[in-house]
Design a protein around this motif. Structure first.
Motif, PDB file in Angstrom:
ATOM      1  N   ALA A  70      42.717  -9.750 -13.924  1.00 40.53           N
ATOM      2  CA  ALA A  70      42.276  -8.878 -13.004  1.00 40.53           C
ATOM      3  C   ALA A  70      43.295  -7.740 -12.712  1.00 40.53           C
ATOM      4  CB  ALA A  70      42.060  -9.691 -11.367  1.00 40.53           C
ATOM      5  N   PHE A  71      43.196  -6.774 -12.051  1.00 41.95           N
ATOM      6  CA  PHE A  71      44.112  -5.680 -11.408  1.00 41.95           C
ATOM      7  C   PHE A  71      43.953  -5.597  -9.750  1.00 41.95           C
ATOM      8  CE2 PHE A  71      43.949  -3.869 -15.678  1.00 41.95           C
ATOM      9  CZ  PHE A  71      45.084  -3.836 -16.138  1.00 41.95           C
ATOM     10  N   ILE A  72      44.955  -5.993  -9.188  1.00 44.80           N
ATOM     11  CA  ILE A  72      45.093  -5.987  -7.669  1.00 44.80           C
ATOM     12  C   ILE A  72      45.405  -4.437  -7.455  1.00 44.80           C
ATOM     13  CG2 ILE A  72      46.310  -6.580  -5.721  1.00 44.80           C
ATOM     14  CD1 ILE A  72      46.100  -9.258  -6.667  1.00 44.80           C
ATOM     15  N   VAL A  73      44.901  -3.698  -6.813  1.00 43.60           N
ATOM     16  CA  VAL A  73      45.152  -2.271  -6.502  1.00 43.60           C
ATOM     17  C   VAL A  73      45.520  -2.079  -5.070  1.00 43.60           C
ATOM     18  CG1 VAL A  73      43.982  -1.615  -8.384  1.00 43.60           C
ATOM     19  CG2 VAL A  73      42.786  -1.639  -6.327  1.00 43.60           C
ATOM     20  N   GLY A  74      46.324  -1.085  -4.615  1.00 43.15           N
ATOM     21  CA  GLY A  74      46.506  -0.723  -3.365  1.00 43.15           C
ATOM     22  C   GLY A  74      45.678  -0.060  -2.588  1.00 43.15           C
ATOM     23  N   ARG A  75      45.008   0.947  -3.644  1.00 44.57           N
ATOM     24  CA  ARG A  75      43.942   1.569  -2.892  1.00 44.57           C
ATOM     25  C   ARG A  75      42.654   1.526  -3.551  1.00 44.57           C
ATOM     26  NH1 ARG A  75      41.168   5.088  -3.853  1.00 44.57           N
ATOM     27  NH2 ARG A  75      41.139   7.087  -4.630  1.00 44.57           N
ATOM     28  N   GLY A  76      41.644   1.426  -2.973  1.00 45.25           N
ATOM     29  CA  GLY A  76      40.316   1.221  -3.388  1.00 45.25           C
ATOM     30  C   GLY A  76      39.274   0.816  -2.399  1.00 45.25           C
ATOM     31  N   ASP A  77      38.162   0.970  -2.729  1.00 40.65           N
ATOM     32  CA  ASP A  77      37.178   0.603  -1.456  1.00 40.65           C
ATOM     33  C   ASP A  77      36.406  -0.761  -1.691  1.00 40.65           C
ATOM     34  OD1 ASP A  77      37.725   2.863   0.153  1.00 40.65           O
ATOM     35  OD2 ASP A  77      36.256   4.100  -1.058  1.00 40.65           O
ATOM     36  N   ALA A  79      35.707  -4.248  -4.479  1.00 40.96           N
ATOM     37  CA  ALA A  79      36.048  -5.070  -5.562  1.00 40.96           C
ATOM     38  C   ALA A  79      34.987  -5.014  -6.639  1.00 40.96           C
ATOM     39  CB  ALA A  79      36.339  -6.520  -5.056  1.00 40.96           C
ATOM     40  N   TYR A  80      35.272  -4.881  -7.824  1.00 41.10           N
ATOM     41  CA  TYR A  80      34.114  -4.999  -8.987  1.00 41.10           C
ATOM     42  C   TYR A  80      34.785  -5.638 -10.063  1.00 41.10           C
ATOM     43  CZ  TYR A  80      36.485  -0.802 -10.722  1.00 41.10           C
ATOM     44  OH  TYR A  80      37.574   0.304 -11.059  1.00 41.10           O
ATOM     45  N   ARG A  81      33.717  -5.899 -10.892  1.00 41.77           N
ATOM     46  CA  ARG A  81      33.867  -6.536 -12.409  1.00 41.77           C
ATOM     47  C   ARG A  81      33.735  -5.645 -13.288  1.00 41.77           C
ATOM     48  NH1 ARG A  81      34.735 -11.996 -14.277  1.00 41.77           N
ATOM     49  NH2 ARG A  81      33.946 -12.506 -12.256  1.00 41.77           N
ATOM     50  N   ARG A  82      34.692  -5.010 -14.146  1.00 37.11           N
ATOM     51  CA  ARG A  82      34.272  -4.082 -15.056  1.00 37.11           C
ATOM     52  C   ARG A  82      33.516  -4.664 -16.406  1.00 37.11           C
ATOM     53  NH1 ARG A  82      38.370  -0.327 -16.675  1.00 37.11           N
ATOM     54  NH2 ARG A  82      38.079  -1.405 -18.972  1.00 37.11           N
ATOM     55  N   ASP A  83      32.973  -3.820 -17.257  1.00 34.22           N
ATOM     56  CA  ASP A  83      32.249  -4.425 -18.024  1.00 34.22           C
ATOM     57  C   ASP A  83      32.860  -5.455 -19.078  1.00 34.22           C
ATOM     58  OD1 ASP A  83      30.176  -2.839 -17.456  1.00 34.22           O
ATOM     59  OD2 ASP A  83      30.324  -1.223 -18.646  1.00 34.22           O
ATOM     60  N   ASP A  84      34.100  -5.101 -19.280  1.00 35.01           N
ATOM     61  CA  ASP A  84      35.050  -6.151 -20.086  1.00 35.01           C
ATOM     62  C   ASP A  84      35.341  -7.288 -19.481  1.00 35.01           C
ATOM     63  OD1 ASP A  84      37.126  -5.120 -18.566  1.00 35.01           O
ATOM     64  OD2 ASP A  84      38.024  -4.179 -19.846  1.00 35.01           O
ATOM     65  N   GLY A  85      34.744  -7.571 -18.258  1.00 34.47           N
ATOM     66  CA  GLY A  85      35.222  -8.907 -17.671  1.00 34.47           C
ATOM     67  C   GLY A  85      36.619  -8.693 -16.618  1.00 34.47           C
ATOM     68  N   ILE A  86      37.463  -7.690 -16.703  1.00 30.79           N
ATOM     69  CA  ILE A  86      38.414  -7.605 -15.824  1.00 30.79           C
ATOM     70  C   ILE A  86      38.081  -7.319 -14.458  1.00 30.79           C
ATOM     71  CG2 ILE A  86      40.614  -6.365 -15.436  1.00 30.79           C
ATOM     72  CD1 ILE A  86      40.884  -6.376 -18.390  1.00 30.79           C
ATOM     73  N   LEU A  87      38.647  -8.032 -13.460  1.00 28.91           N
ATOM     74  CA  LEU A  87      38.419  -7.628 -12.189  1.00 28.91           C
ATOM     75  C   LEU A  87      39.155  -6.701 -11.381  1.00 28.91           C
ATOM     76  CD1 LEU A  87      38.173 -11.446 -10.744  1.00 28.91           C
ATOM     77  CD2 LEU A  87      36.185  -9.939 -11.170  1.00 28.91           C
ATOM     78  N   VAL A  88      38.854  -5.806 -10.655  1.00 29.73           N
ATOM     79  CA  VAL A  88      39.484  -4.792 -10.070  1.00 29.73           C
ATOM     80  C   VAL A  88      39.265  -4.929  -8.648  1.00 29.73           C
ATOM     81  CG1 VAL A  88      39.974  -2.294  -9.357  1.00 29.73           C
ATOM     82  CG2 VAL A  88      39.155  -3.222 -11.548  1.00 29.73           C
ATOM     83  N   LEU A  89      40.449  -5.527  -7.925  1.00 29.18           N
ATOM     84  CA  LEU A  89      40.308  -6.195  -6.563  1.00 29.18           C
ATOM     85  C   LEU A  89      41.174  -5.313  -5.450  1.00 29.18           C
ATOM     86  CD1 LEU A  89      40.997  -9.833  -7.675  1.00 29.18           C
ATOM     87  CD2 LEU A  89      38.819  -8.857  -7.068  1.00 29.18           C
ATOM     88  N   PRO A  90      40.809  -4.183  -4.602  1.00 31.29           N
ATOM     89  CA  PRO A  90      41.769  -3.707  -3.796  1.00 31.29           C
ATOM     90  C   PRO A  90      42.221  -4.647  -2.927  1.00 31.29           C
ATOM     91  CG  PRO A  90      39.500  -2.335  -4.022  1.00 31.29           C
ATOM     92  CD  PRO A  90      39.487  -3.867  -4.866  1.00 31.29           C
ATOM     93  N   ILE A  91      43.546  -4.509  -2.404  1.00 31.41           N
ATOM     94  CA  ILE A  91      44.180  -5.552  -1.735  1.00 31.41           C
ATOM     95  C   ILE A  91      43.501  -5.846  -0.404  1.00 31.41           C
ATOM     96  CG2 ILE A  91      46.017  -4.025  -0.778  1.00 31.41           C
ATOM     97  CD1 ILE A  91      47.904  -6.487  -1.514  1.00 31.41           C
ATOM     98  N   ALA A  92      42.885  -4.716   0.193  1.00 31.92           N
ATOM     99  CA  ALA A  92      42.247  -4.832   1.515  1.00 31.92           C
ATOM    100  C   ALA A  92      41.079  -5.776   1.578  1.00 31.92           C
ATOM    101  CB  ALA A  92      41.816  -3.623   2.080  1.00 31.92           C
ATOM    102  N   THR A  93      40.496  -6.001   0.179  1.00 35.27           N
ATOM    103  CA  THR A  93      39.151  -6.720   0.255  1.00 35.27           C
ATOM    104  C   THR A  93      39.817  -8.203  -0.176  1.00 35.27           C
ATOM    105  OG1 THR A  93      39.000  -6.723  -2.413  1.00 35.27           O
ATOM    106  CG2 THR A  93      38.129  -4.837  -0.976  1.00 35.27           C
ATOM    107  N   LEU A  94      40.910  -8.651  -0.061  1.00 29.13           N
ATOM    108  CA  LEU A  94      41.201 -10.125  -0.323  1.00 29.13           C
ATOM    109  C   LEU A  94      41.221 -10.881   0.743  1.00 29.13           C
ATOM    110  CD1 LEU A  94      44.015  -9.525  -2.927  1.00 29.13           C
ATOM    111  CD2 LEU A  94      41.840 -10.296  -3.456  1.00 29.13           C
ATOM    112  N   GLY A  95      41.536 -10.034   2.360  1.00 35.51           N
ATOM    113  CA  GLY A  95      41.309 -10.806   3.402  1.00 35.51           C
ATOM    114  C   GLY A  95      42.733 -11.298   3.822  1.00 35.51           C
ATOM    115  N   ALA A  96      42.878 -12.034   4.727  1.00 34.21           N
ATOM    116  CA  ALA A  96      44.129 -12.479   5.605  1.00 34.21           C
ATOM    117  C   ALA A  96      44.609 -13.462   4.884  1.00 34.21           C
ATOM    118  CB  ALA A  96      44.105 -12.429   7.050  1.00 34.21           C
TER     119      ALA A  96
END
Length: 96
Positions: A70-77, A79-96
């Motif tokens: 996965a990639f954890i990103v600081g900015r993004g609206d 979370a999604y899974r790329r076609d190659d299976g790698i997750l892109v996870l905006p930090i705001a979507t991870l919860g408290a």
């Protein structure tokens, strides 16, 4: 409750994983950290895949495939899974 270890890794030669999450039972994940989802470019994805191949590619090492990458990103609206299976996870979507 399982113990989770994290390892911060920076490697040369085109291999890169910023954090390795490892459970005591041997399961693990490779994570890259970027400022924005716009920074998750193919060259970064290729480095994460190369890291996985380096770690898992030697059959004598007996390291299993990662549970996820996965990639954890600081900015993004969203979370999604790329076609190659790698997750892109905006930090705001991870919860408290």
């Amino acid at each position: 409750m399982a113990r989770i270890e994290s390892h911060i890794i920076g490697m040369k030669k085109g291999l890169e994983a910023d954090v390795i999450l490892e459970l005591v039972d041997g399961r693990w994940a490779a994570v890259g950290i970027k400022l924005s989802d716009l920074k998750v470019m193919e060259k970064n994805v290729d480095k994460l895949h190369a890291f996985k191949e380096k770690v898992c590619g030697n059959p004598l090492s007996q390291v299993r495939e990662p549970e996820f990458m996965a990639f954890i990103v600081g900015r993004g609206d969203i979370a999604y899974r790329r076609d190659d299976g790698i997750l892109v996870l905006p930090i705001a979507t991870l919860g408290a």
